[in-house]
Motif scaffolding. Structure first.
Motif, short mmCIF file in Angstrom:
data_model
loop_
_atom_site.label_atom_id
_atom_site.label_comp_id
_atom_site.label_asym_id
_atom_site.label_seq_id
_atom_site.Cartn_x
_atom_site.Cartn_y
_atom_site.Cartn_z
N ARG A 268 0.87 -1.19 0.00
CA ARG A 268 0.00 0.00 0.00
C ARG A 268 0.90 1.23 0.00
NH1 ARG A 268 -2.46 -3.08 4.11
NH2 ARG A 268 -1.56 -1.70 5.67
N ARG A 269 1.07 1.81 -1.16
CA ARG A 269 2.04 2.90 -1.29
C ARG A 269 1.67 3.80 -2.46
NH1 ARG A 269 3.42 -1.35 -4.24
NH2 ARG A 269 4.71 -1.12 -6.12
N THR A 270 2.26 4.99 -2.45
CA THR A 270 2.17 5.89 -3.58
C THR A 270 3.59 6.09 -4.10
OG1 THR A 270 0.22 7.03 -2.73
CG2 THR A 270 1.57 8.21 -4.34
N ARG A 271 3.75 5.89 -5.39
CA ARG A 271 5.10 6.00 -5.97
C ARG A 271 5.13 7.17 -6.94
NH1 ARG A 271 8.28 1.28 -9.28
NH2 ARG A 271 6.72 1.74 -10.88
N ILE A 272 6.11 8.05 -6.74
CA ILE A 272 6.33 9.17 -7.64
C ILE A 272 7.54 8.82 -8.52
CG2 ILE A 272 6.85 11.62 -7.84
CD1 ILE A 272 5.57 12.00 -5.09
N VAL A 273 7.28 8.74 -9.82
CA VAL A 273 8.33 8.39 -10.78
C VAL A 273 8.79 9.67 -11.47
CG1 VAL A 273 8.91 6.96 -12.77
CG2 VAL A 273 7.15 6.18 -11.16
N VAL A 274 10.05 10.05 -11.22
CA VAL A 274 10.59 11.28 -11.78
C VAL A 274 11.54 10.92 -12.92
CG1 VAL A 274 11.77 13.44 -11.27
CG2 VAL A 274 10.51 12.25 -9.46
N LEU A 275 11.32 11.48 -14.09
CA LEU A 275 12.16 11.15 -15.24
C LEU A 275 12.33 12.38 -16.12
CD1 LEU A 275 10.01 9.15 -17.78
CD2 LEU A 275 9.06 10.06 -15.69
#
Length: 295
Positions: A268-275
């Protein structure tokens, strides 16, 4: 008397003739013996000469055979020599073509090597920017529990994983007040990196939704949580919405086993993908191509 004298003289003549015959016969026998000896010697010489002649004839035949063999070998050598001369001519032609092809191959390799070096330089630049981004994020979020937030770089992409217990109440898509503090720090960093885009992903465990919930299933829940974070970053922290994407991943990208409480909590998580922006990445490649140290 005269008769007696005649008779005596006749006897004397007969005796003389006999003596002459005897003498003649003795000399003839000797001559014959001498001739026979000479004939014998001559025959021996003839036999010896015949033997030598036969030996010479055999030697001549052997030499003639050897001569013929040498002539055949000489013809073969001449033929091989001519073939070698022809091959040398062909080899010279092939060598010239080979040298030309080798030069073309080397030129192609040089071009490929230059391209690879330019790409490597662009990747190095990207990695340097990512490293600076990670350091900035860790600098503003360093006081948080490592179990609640994790920052990593994988294949040139920066990932910020935030536990749901920091962002949402159980079964809810409303961002908590504590989450605002965390997201505000993240917003401060990403706003200073305008060359980056990022995607907010919502993830859940595999527990089904409770009866009477305001969302249909984990797809709904993961999407609502992602859009809640994006909306907060836009409305309260001024992050450009053009740089953000909201995505729900439901329960299908777990990072731990859903058979345990601990595993469910990690999922149970929120992932921020920075690219980096795609066009920005290509710009980095173009800049690398213009670099004098490469050219």
């Amino acid at each position: 008397m005269l008769l007696i004298k005649f008779i005596n003289m006749k006897k004397i003549g007969l005796i003389a003739s006999l003596l002459a015959v005897l003498l003649t016969t003795s000399c003839g026998t000797k001559k014959i013996a001498e001739l026979e000896e000479k004939q014998k010697q001559t025959q021996e010489k003839l036999d010896s000469a015949t033997v030598k002649l036969n030996s010479c004839l055999e030697e001549k035949a052997s030499l003639s055979a050897t001569n013929n063999a040498l002539k055949s070998q000489n013809d073969v050598l001449k033929s091989n020599n001519q073939q070698l001369i022809n091959n040398m001519g062909d080899l010279t032609t092939l060598t010239k073509k080979g040298a030309e092809n080798l030069e073309k191959s080397l030129e192609s390799l040089r071009e490929k090597d230059l391209t690879i070096r330019k790409l490597q330089d662009a990747v190095t630049r990207r990695d340097s920017v990512n490293l600076a981004l990670v350091q900035s994020l860790k600098g503003v979020l360093g006081d948080l529990n490592d179990e609640d937030i994790n920052i990593s770089v994988e294949k040139g992409v920066v990932y910020v994983n935030i536990s749901d217990k920091l962002l949402f109440s159980s079964g809810s898509a409303r961002v908590t007040s504590k989450a605002k503090e965390v997201l505000g720090k993240v917003a401060t960093v990403v706003k200073n990196k305008p060359d980056f885009e990022f995607m907010v992903e919502g993830h859940t465990d595999d527990d089904g939704v409770k009866a009477g919930a305001s969302f249909k299933d984990n797809w709904d829940l993961s999407v609502l949580r992602a859009t809640a974070v994006v909306r907060l970053l836009q409305d309260e922290f001024g992050v450009d919405p053009k740089r953000m994407t909201a995505a729900g991943r439901s329960q299908y990208v777990p990072v731990a086993d859903n058979e345990t409480k601990e595993g469910k909590a990690k999922n149970r998580r929120t992932r921020i993908v920075v690219l980096p922006k795609v066009d920005q990445f290509y710009s980095m490649i173009e800049e690398g191509m213009k670099d004098p140290s490469i050219n």
